[in-house]
Design a protein around this motif. Structure first.
Motif, mmCIF file in Angstrom:
data_model
loop_
_atom_site.group_PDB
_atom_site.id
_atom_site.type_symbol
_atom_site.label_atom_id
_atom_site.label_comp_id
_atom_site.label_asym_id
_atom_site.label_seq_id
_atom_site.Cartn_x
_atom_site.Cartn_y
_atom_site.Cartn_z
ATOM 1 N N THR A 129 45.374 14.756 59.930
ATOM 2 C CA THR A 129 44.029 14.314 59.575
ATOM 3 C C THR A 129 44.144 13.155 58.575
ATOM 4 N N LEU A 141 37.676 15.557 52.121
ATOM 5 C CA LEU A 141 38.303 15.864 53.409
ATOM 6 C C LEU A 141 38.573 17.361 53.477
ATOM 7 N N HIS A 142 38.066 18.007 54.501
ATOM 8 C CA HIS A 142 38.290 19.442 54.682
ATOM 9 C C HIS A 142 39.314 19.668 55.788
ATOM 10 N N TYR A 143 40.234 20.585 55.528
ATOM 11 C CA TYR A 143 41.234 20.905 56.552
ATOM 12 C C TYR A 143 41.788 22.298 56.276
ATOM 13 N N THR A 144 42.152 22.987 57.331
ATOM 14 C CA THR A 144 42.816 24.288 57.180
ATOM 15 C C THR A 144 44.180 24.198 57.853
ATOM 16 N N PHE A 145 45.228 24.294 57.045
ATOM 17 C CA PHE A 145 46.583 24.215 57.599
ATOM 18 C C PHE A 145 46.942 25.556 58.239
ATOM 19 N N SER B 371 36.463 12.215 66.076
ATOM 20 C CA SER B 371 37.564 13.178 66.001
ATOM 21 C C SER B 371 38.886 12.567 66.473
ATOM 22 N N LYS B 374 40.272 10.159 63.606
ATOM 23 C CA LYS B 374 40.970 10.868 62.532
ATOM 24 C C LYS B 374 42.479 10.849 62.740
#
Lengths: 177, 496
Positions: A129, A141-145, B371, B374
């Motif tokens: 990302t 920035l949101h993300y889930t590893f 998307s 990104k």
């Protein structure tokens, strides 16, 4: 299949189809036919072709925009972890270098000088990302590893002579190896 | 050759160049060819440096990158404005002095840019994204950055003069710009089939690129003030919006000016009428609006942008493909299908240009999805798609006109039989090496590459070498042709 491979396959298919149409037309170009008839057929095909493209565009836009792929920048964060990120010519500062897998993380990304690109590369060296780091603004920035391991941050917005060297690392722990 | 493909039809009398027109046209085309070749060599140097096949210091690499970007964008604008001028002057009375002034200002601007980069050491990229030019970390001075911006301003003033003259001449002939665009026929009425497509396209370009250039001029003046009065701080997001509005508009205007060559020349080589239609008018009217509001697709990774603008960027990116695919490319293919097309350099290049535009737009539109962006934003996917439609789309439009003007209407010479496929082969290797590298997340604008990226760089270098060899043959052929005695259709005006 990882998203990069899907994009690549889709692109090759699209370019391949365009190429086939051109090759077919070029092969046919040397065989004269009645212009009026060709134009009439072409107009009919064009109507259906236009409709197909519109339907495709609407479908893809709906599928890719809902849910919206960028986090709400004003809402309070649902993330379980918050990492503050500051970019400057030519280094990154992260408020923590260890992130838990499986728990949503919010990166608050900004810059002290020029525009930088905050891109996170996974253990397989592919981007997972990214967002921009901009002076005077903070991008959330949101993300889930999901995968543990070493992740690399690289700058993806040209920022001067050591742009290519603006790299740091962090570790994702826990989760499924 | 059938009757419609006779020399007279290929080179109508009202298209012949007077002596003065020929001088100015030659200045444009020969300068553009020389700069294209030089900029391609700079591009090759960068790919060789990334391949580890040439030792280039990072500061020099980024100077070359800056010159290559500014040089290519400016020159494709210069070359395609010559395409537009060449055809538009048949329908409206353009000022040759202003067209020449555009050239002179462009050259003065180019000298300023080159001096800023190679003497002043400026390496802030062609996009001069604020506040990088003001943060050189000791590598260039404020004066060098200011000289670069001054160069842009000179070039912008030249183009703006040209567009103002275009709009003046069009209004004089068609009463107003709306009538020139054919807006009166959008919903009803019998379309005047003799209304030139060139006039529609030129009007659209003159309106939109004037707005784009003005946006660029505002940014440049703001940045110039900031260089000498740093306390006058700028809003980085606002400047970014204006910069990409300008950059996107300028490069799109080049495509829209170049495609005039397809509208004008393709039916002459196919021998089939290519009349104006309601879908054509709709596509240009829609493109006029879309090209001005699509630029937020460059800002999708700026999450603080209003999200409705990013949605608009994605949706308009998709919509902008409709006129290309359903009107221009589709119309061109329908025009040549079973037409008895006679193949030679101009017609081959015209068909290649349609292919390059249509195929190159595929990865571009896909990247216009948030998307996807990104993962692909600022990777080599981006130069992959824009080189695709510029190198294999727009440049062939320009080359088609040049070959047409030098009278290359006979079946291909032996050198063309080699150089044309070489150009396509080199171009495809070159652009696919970028796209493939983007697929594995290789960043763009990196002077030094990681080992896993080198193979793609090396393929890219080989493609660039093949392409440049072909381009050299083209350039030599065209320059010799232009400098020879005037060709087909010129005799009546040879002494102007």
């Amino acid at each position: 299949m990882i998203l990069q491979n899907q994009i690549w396959l889709l692109t090759l298919t699209g370019i391949g189809l365009v190429s086939l149409v051109f090759i077919w037309i070029i092969v046919q170009a040397g065989k004269p036919a009645d212009s009026a008839q060709v134009q009439k057929t072409a107009h009919t095909i064009r109507r259906w072709w236009f409709l197909a493209l519109v339907l495709l565009g609407v479908g893809v836009a709906y599928a890719t925009l809902k849910p919206f792929p960028i986090a709400d920048q004003n809402a309070s964060s649902p993330a379980g972890q918050i990492v503050d990120v500051v970019g400057r010519q030519w280094s990154w500062t992260l408020s923590q270098n260890q992130i838990k897998a499986g728990v949503p993380v919010q990166f608050n990304v900004t810059s002290l000088d020029v525009n930088h690109g905050f891109a996170i590369y996974g253990p397989n060296d592919l981007i997972v990302t990214q967002t921009q780091a901009m002076p005077g603004f903070t991008n959330r920035l949101h993300y889930t590893f999901t995968q543990p391991g070493k992740y690399r941050v690289m700058c993806l917005e040209y920022c001067g002579v050591a742009h290519h060297g603006m790299v740091t690392e962090f570790e994702v722990v826990g989760g499924q190896p | 050759m059938n009757a419609s493909q006779s020399a007279g039809a290929l080179h109508p009398a009202n298209e012949a160049l007077t002596r003065n027109e020929r001088i100015v046209f030659n200045l444009y085309t020969i300068s553009a060819l020389l700069v294209f070749v030089l900029m391609m060599l700079l591009g090759l140097t960068m790919r060789m440096a990334q391949s580890n096949w040439a030792g280039v210091l990072p500061n020099v690499f980024y100077q070359i990158m800056t010159a290559h970007g500014a040089g290519m964008v400016g020159t494709i604008g210069l070359a395609t404005s010559a395409v537009m001028w060449f055809f538009l002057r048949k329908y409206v009375k353009l000022s040759l002095s202003i067209f020449l002034a555009n050239y002179v200002l462009f050259m003065l601007g180019a000298v300023a840019l080159l001096a800023a980069v190679f003497i002043g050491g400026y390496a802030g990229a062609w996009t001069f994204l604020y506040p990088l030019p003001q943060h050189p970390m000791g590598l260039w001075s404020g004066n060098a950055a200011a000289l670069f911006m001054l160069g842009y301003l000179l070039i912008g003033v030249g183009f703006l003069l040209f567009y103002l003259d275009v709009m003046r001449a069009i209004i004089r002939m068609y009463s107003n710009l709306g009538r020139a665009l054919g807006l009166q026929w959008l919903f009803s009425g019998d379309i005047d089939k003799s209304h030139p497509k060139t006039v529609v396209a030129s009007t659209m370009v003159a309106i939109t690129n004037s707005i784009g250039i003005l946006a660029g001029a505002i940014v440049l003046v703001m940045c110039l003030i900031n260089i000498y009065f740093p306390s006058v701080a700028l809003n980085a997001l606002l400047v970014k919006n204006l910069t990409y509005l300008f950059g996107h508009m300028f490069i799109n205007a080049s495509i829209y000016m170049g495609v005039i060559a397809v509208y004008e020349l393709l039916p002459r080589y196919s021998g089939r009428p290519y009349p104006i239609s309601r879908p054509f008018l709709w596509s240009w009217a829609a493109s006029l609006v879309m090209v001005l509001i699509v630029y937020p697709h460059h800002l999708m990774m700026d999450y603080v942008m209003p999200h409705w603008m990013l949605v608009m960027g994605q949706i308009i990116s998709y919509c902008a493909g409709l006129p290309v695919f359903t009107v221009t490319v589709f119309g061109a293919l329908a025009n040549i299908y079973r037409s008895g097309m006679r193949w030679n350099m101009p017609s081959r290049l015209l068909v290649l240009s349609m292919f390059g535009w249509a195929a190159g737009i595929v990865p571009a539109i896909i990247d216009g999805t948030i998307s996807v962006n990104k993962l692909m934003h600022n990777t080599q996917w981006v130069p992959g798609h824009f080189h695709f439609y510029l190198l294999l789309g727009v440049l062939p439009m320009v080359l088609a006109l040049m070959f047409h003007v030098i009278g290359q209407n006979a079946p291909s010479r032996s050198s063309d039989k080699l150089s044309f496929p070489l150009y396509i082969l080199g171009g495809l290797i070159f652009v696919f090496s970028f796209l493939a590298a983007g697929h594995i997340s290789t960043p763009r604008r990196y002077a030094v590459h990681l080992p896993q990226w080198l193979l793609y760089d090396q393929f890219g270098s080989i493609g660039a070498i093949l392409l440049i060899v072909a381009m050299l043959v083209f350039a030599l052929h065209i320059v010799v042709g232009l400098l020879r005695s005037p060709g087909n259709g010129d005799s009546a005006h040879a002494t102007g």
